[in-house]
Motif scaffolding. Structure first.
Motif, PDB file in Angstrom:
ATOM      1  N   SER A  17       0.835  -1.106   0.160  1.00 23.96           N
ATOM      2  CA  SER A  17      -0.069  -0.075  -0.045  1.00 23.96           C
ATOM      3  C   SER A  17       0.763   1.217  -0.117  1.00 23.96           C
ATOM      4  N   ALA A  18       0.267   2.264  -0.415  1.00 26.92           N
ATOM      5  CA  ALA A  18       0.986   3.639  -0.524  1.00 26.92           C
ATOM      6  C   ALA A  18       1.428   4.079   0.919  1.00 26.92           C
ATOM      7  N   ALA A  19       0.659   3.918   1.560  1.00 22.29           N
ATOM      8  CA  ALA A  19       0.753   4.414   2.983  1.00 22.29           C
ATOM      9  C   ALA A  19       2.217   3.636   3.559  1.00 22.29           C
ATOM     10  N   ARG A  20       2.195   2.079   3.549  1.00 20.98           N
ATOM     11  CA  ARG A  20       3.378   1.566   3.918  1.00 20.98           C
ATOM     12  C   ARG A  20       4.453   1.611   3.329  1.00 20.98           C
ATOM     13  N   LEU A  55      11.754  15.044   0.678  1.00 20.10           N
ATOM     14  CA  LEU A  55      11.518  16.408   0.264  1.00 20.10           C
ATOM     15  C   LEU A  55      10.059  16.793   0.422  1.00 20.10           C
ATOM     16  N   ASN A  56       9.374  15.655   0.218  1.00 19.22           N
ATOM     17  CA  ASN A  56       7.886  15.967   0.263  1.00 19.22           C
ATOM     18  C   ASN A  56       7.442  16.287   1.664  1.00 19.22           C
ATOM     19  N   ARG A  57       8.096  15.619   2.704  1.00 15.15           N
ATOM     20  CA  ARG A  57       7.813  15.832   4.129  1.00 15.15           C
ATOM     21  C   ARG A  57       8.186  17.265   4.583  1.00 15.15           C
ATOM     22  N   TYR A  59       8.237  19.763   2.585  1.00 13.72           N
ATOM     23  CA  TYR A  59       7.482  20.728   2.130  1.00 13.72           C
ATOM     24  C   TYR A  59       6.141  20.961   2.974  1.00 13.72           C
ATOM     25  N   LEU A  60       5.850  19.824   3.465  1.00 16.18           N
ATOM     26  CA  LEU A  60       4.652  19.442   4.322  1.00 16.18           C
ATOM     27  C   LEU A  60       4.965  20.411   5.607  1.00 16.18           C
ATOM     28  N   ARG A  61       6.001  20.142   6.280  1.00 11.31           N
ATOM     29  CA  ARG A  61       6.295  21.179   7.470  1.00 11.31           C
ATOM     30  C   ARG A  61       6.443  22.646   6.878  1.00 11.31           C
ATOM     31  N   GLY A  79      -5.420  12.137   3.549  1.00 13.28           N
ATOM     32  CA  GLY A  79      -4.164  11.386   3.225  1.00 13.28           C
ATOM     33  C   GLY A  79      -2.870  11.508   4.029  1.00 13.28           C
ATOM     34  N   SER A  80      -3.212  11.509   5.163  1.00 14.49           N
ATOM     35  CA  SER A  80      -2.289  12.043   6.174  1.00 14.49           C
ATOM     36  C   SER A  80      -1.120  10.835   6.323  1.00 14.49           C
ATOM     37  N   GLY A  81      -1.298   9.638   5.967  1.00 18.38           N
ATOM     38  CA  GLY A  81      -0.217   8.627   6.055  1.00 18.38           C
ATOM     39  C   GLY A  81       0.091   8.158   7.393  1.00 18.38           C
ATOM     40  N   VAL A 104      -7.190  12.245   7.905  1.00 17.46           N
ATOM     41  CA  VAL A 104      -8.041  11.235   7.209  1.00 17.46           C
ATOM     42  C   VAL A 104      -7.184  10.486   6.399  1.00 17.46           C
ATOM     43  N   ASP A 105      -7.343   9.086   6.552  1.00 20.85           N
ATOM     44  CA  ASP A 105      -6.596   7.895   5.444  1.00 20.85           C
ATOM     45  C   ASP A 105      -7.337   7.038   5.376  1.00 20.85           C
ATOM     46  N   ASN A 106      -7.263   6.037   4.290  1.00 21.26           N
ATOM     47  CA  ASN A 106      -8.082   5.003   4.050  1.00 21.26           C
ATOM     48  C   ASN A 106      -7.315   3.755   4.169  1.00 21.26           C
ATOM     49  N   GLU A 128     -10.775   6.684   9.548  1.00 17.07           N
ATOM     50  CA  GLU A 128     -10.658   6.006   8.436  1.00 17.07           C
ATOM     51  C   GLU A 128     -11.488   6.458   7.300  1.00 17.07           C
ATOM     52  N   ALA A 129     -11.265   7.047   6.171  1.00 14.01           N
ATOM     53  CA  ALA A 129     -12.193   7.269   5.336  1.00 14.01           C
ATOM     54  C   ALA A 129     -11.739   7.460   3.865  1.00 14.01           C
ATOM     55  N   GLU A 130     -12.269   7.092   2.765  1.00 17.89           N
ATOM     56  CA  GLU A 130     -11.749   7.654   1.540  1.00 17.89           C
ATOM     57  C   GLU A 130     -11.966   9.135   1.456  1.00 17.89           C
ATOM     58  N   LEU A 131     -10.857   9.809   0.947  1.00 16.17           N
ATOM     59  CA  LEU A 131     -10.992  11.271   0.972  1.00 16.17           C
ATOM     60  C   LEU A 131     -12.179  11.744  -0.032  1.00 16.17           C
ATOM     61  N   GLN A 132     -12.501  11.033  -1.137  1.00 14.19           N
ATOM     62  CA  GLN A 132     -13.237  11.364  -2.148  1.00 14.19           C
ATOM     63  C   GLN A 132     -14.741  11.228  -1.664  1.00 14.19           C
ATOM     64  N   ALA A 157      -3.636  18.319   1.153  1.00 10.65           N
ATOM     65  CA  ALA A 157      -3.897  17.011   0.483  1.00 10.65           C
ATOM     66  C   ALA A 157      -2.399  16.951  -0.242  1.00 10.65           C
ATOM     67  N   VAL A 158      -1.517  16.201   0.701  1.00  9.26           N
ATOM     68  CA  VAL A 158      -0.094  16.229   0.329  1.00  9.26           C
ATOM     69  C   VAL A 158       0.312  14.932  -0.369  1.00  9.26           C
ATOM     70  N   ALA A 159       0.740  14.875  -1.398  1.00 11.08           N
ATOM     71  CA  ALA A 159       1.342  13.544  -1.911  1.00 11.08           C
ATOM     72  C   ALA A 159       0.100  12.673  -1.943  1.00 11.08           C
ATOM     73  N   HIS A 162      -2.770  12.088  -6.565  1.00 10.38           N
ATOM     74  CA  HIS A 162      -2.384  11.101  -7.515  1.00 10.38           C
ATOM     75  C   HIS A 162      -2.855   9.790  -7.327  1.00 10.38           C
ATOM     76  N   PHE A 163      -2.941   9.525  -6.208  1.00 16.61           N
ATOM     77  CA  PHE A 163      -3.799   8.092  -5.881  1.00 16.61           C
ATOM     78  C   PHE A 163      -5.221   8.107  -6.074  1.00 16.61           C
ATOM     79  N   LEU A 164      -6.018   9.117  -6.262  1.00 16.51           N
ATOM     80  CA  LEU A 164      -7.312   9.027  -6.667  1.00 16.51           C
ATOM     81  C   LEU A 164      -7.936   8.059  -7.563  1.00 16.51           C
TER      82      LEU A 164
HETATM   83  C1  LIG Z   1       2.370   9.142   0.153  1.00 15.85           C
HETATM   84  S1  LIG Z   1       1.467   9.277   1.752  1.00 15.85           S
HETATM   85  C2  LIG Z   1       1.450  10.936   1.809  1.00 15.85           C
HETATM   86  C3  LIG Z   1       1.379  11.122   3.417  1.00 15.85           C
HETATM   87  C4  LIG Z   1       1.297  12.603   3.948  1.00 15.85           C
HETATM   88  N1  LIG Z   1       0.425  13.307   3.423  1.00 15.85           N
HETATM   89  C5  LIG Z   1       2.583  13.120   3.323  1.00 15.85           C
HETATM   90  O1  LIG Z   1       2.633  14.018   2.537  1.00 15.85           O
HETATM   91  O2  LIG Z   1       3.580  13.036   4.190  1.00 15.85           O
HETATM   92  C6  LIG Z   1      -0.243   9.075   0.821  1.00 15.85           C
HETATM   93  C7  LIG Z   1      -1.246   8.682   1.965  1.00 15.85           C
HETATM   94  O3  LIG Z   1      -2.511   8.780   1.076  1.00 15.85           O
HETATM   95  C8  LIG Z   1      -3.519   7.854   1.754  1.00 15.85           C
HETATM   96  N2  LIG Z   1      -4.450   7.844   0.491  1.00 15.85           N
HETATM   97  C9  LIG Z   1      -4.393   7.145  -0.922  1.00 15.85           C
HETATM   98  N3  LIG Z   1      -5.351   7.399  -1.349  1.00 15.85           N
HETATM   99  C10 LIG Z   1      -6.537   7.915  -0.371  1.00 15.85           C
HETATM  100  C11 LIG Z   1      -7.803   8.202  -0.474  1.00 15.85           C
HETATM  101  N4  LIG Z   1      -8.507   7.887  -1.510  1.00 15.85           N
HETATM  102  N5  LIG Z   1      -8.432   8.528   0.705  1.00 15.85           N
HETATM  103  C12 LIG Z   1      -7.554   8.701   1.703  1.00 15.85           C
HETATM  104  N6  LIG Z   1      -6.449   8.343   1.843  1.00 15.85           N
HETATM  105  C13 LIG Z   1      -5.990   7.928   0.805  1.00 15.85           C
HETATM  106  C14 LIG Z   1      -2.181   6.608   1.858  1.00 15.85           C
HETATM  107  O4  LIG Z   1      -2.887   5.524   2.460  1.00 15.85           O
HETATM  108  C15 LIG Z   1      -1.323   7.176   2.301  1.00 15.85           C
HETATM  109  O5  LIG Z   1      -1.153   7.063   3.635  1.00 15.85           O
END
Ligand SMILES: C[S@@+](CC[C@H](N)C(=O)[O-])C[C@H]1O[C@@H](n2cnc3c(N)ncnc32)[C@H](O)[C@@H]1O
Length: 268
Positions: A17-20, A55-57, A59-61, A79-81, A104-106, A128-132, A157-159, A162-164
């Protein structure tokens, strides 16, 4: 595959998974062998990936600190991770003890771990939810208890956009969130792009297709379109290290090495 004790029951441990994967690239320990195996393949094909993540992390900060400096004291982080060093509530509550955060994360691992570290933190919660599924996110009891929608909010909505999944329009999803935000709110995103000087992003897209979270990369104009209804703050849409860098070393010779465009906007 063996399920570690800490893994929530509903988590899919057969597919990365993207989170892991992100946790693996950042050096965390909330990932499984299936994530590490794909992570190693990605690092081999696109050696810049761990740097993309760092670099993404960073930027978030910077984006959160910028919003705090504009007086924002409540955040909705889509999509907080999996919580890692420098989480939004830590950055925010470091500046303002009363700052409020809804994560919020799925991904069940991300939410279970967030629940654990937020146990004694009544003003930061995880859903725990789909952001959409903006109706669920915005109407959730936890969201309503923690965020005050009559005062400006920092939407993140950081990184993640592109996973939607295919067929879900980020523009429509963002319009729904924008509508719920009061004037003076801010919005920050980062988004993977192919507009870089190497084929690494193509390799990333190819390999993430094997995970639960295939990627859609977008060009600068399409990413700029996500700020409809917001006024972009300076310097606009730029490669990650170029957004309010804190030192020349932050930028380096090849800012496109971040593989992503970022930006921050304000709702007028
Ligand atoms: C690359 S991580 C980014 C984490 C954090 N936002 C950051 O930038 O450090 C992407 C996160 O988005 C979550 N994610 C992906 N699609 C999602 C969706 N449709 N709804 C909620 N979370 C989602 C993933 O599970 C993952 O934890």
């Amino acid at each position: 595959m063996e399920r570690p004790d800490w893994a929530p029951k509903d988590v899919d441990i057969e597919k990365a998974s993207a989170a892991r994967l992100y946790d693996y690239f950042l050096g965390g320990s909330y990932n499984f062998e299936v994530d590490r195996a794909l992570g190693r393949q990605i690092e081999q094909a696109a050696p810049g990936v761990p740097e993309f993540a760092f670099l993404n992390r960073a930027y978030l900060r910077r984006a959160v600190r910028y919003m705090l400096a504009q007086g924002i004291d409540q955040f909705l982080d889509l999509g907080s991770g999996i919580p890692t060093a420098g989480n939004v509530h830590e950055i925010a509550q470091n500046t303002n003890l009363d700052a409020r955060v809804v994560y919020v994360d799925n991904e069940p691992v991300a939410v279970a771990h967030a629940d654990l570290i937020l146990e004694d933190n009544p003003t930061a919660v995880a859903i725990e939810a789909e952001l959409q599924d903006h109706v669920t996110v915005l109407g959730h009891d936890k969201t309503r208890a923690v965020l005050d929608f009559s005062r400006p909010i920092g939407l993140l909505a950081v990184a993640v956009l592109h996973f939607l999944p295919e067929g879900v329009s980020p523009y429509e999803v963002l319009a729904a969130y924008r509508q719920a935000l009061p004037a003076g709110s801010y919005f920050a995103l980062s988004h993977l792009t192919r507009d870089v000087g190497s084929d690494q992003v193509d390799q990333i897209i190819r390999l993430y297709a094997q995970s639960q979270n295939p990627i859609t990369a977008r060009g600068k104009d399409d990413i700029a379109g996500m700020f409809a209804g917001f006024d972009l703050v300076e310097p606009g849409i730029v490669f990650t290290p170029l957004w309010h860098p804190e030192s020349p070393e932050d930028v380096g010779d090849h800012p496109d090495r971040s593989g992503a465009f970022v930006g921050v906007g304000r709702k007028p």
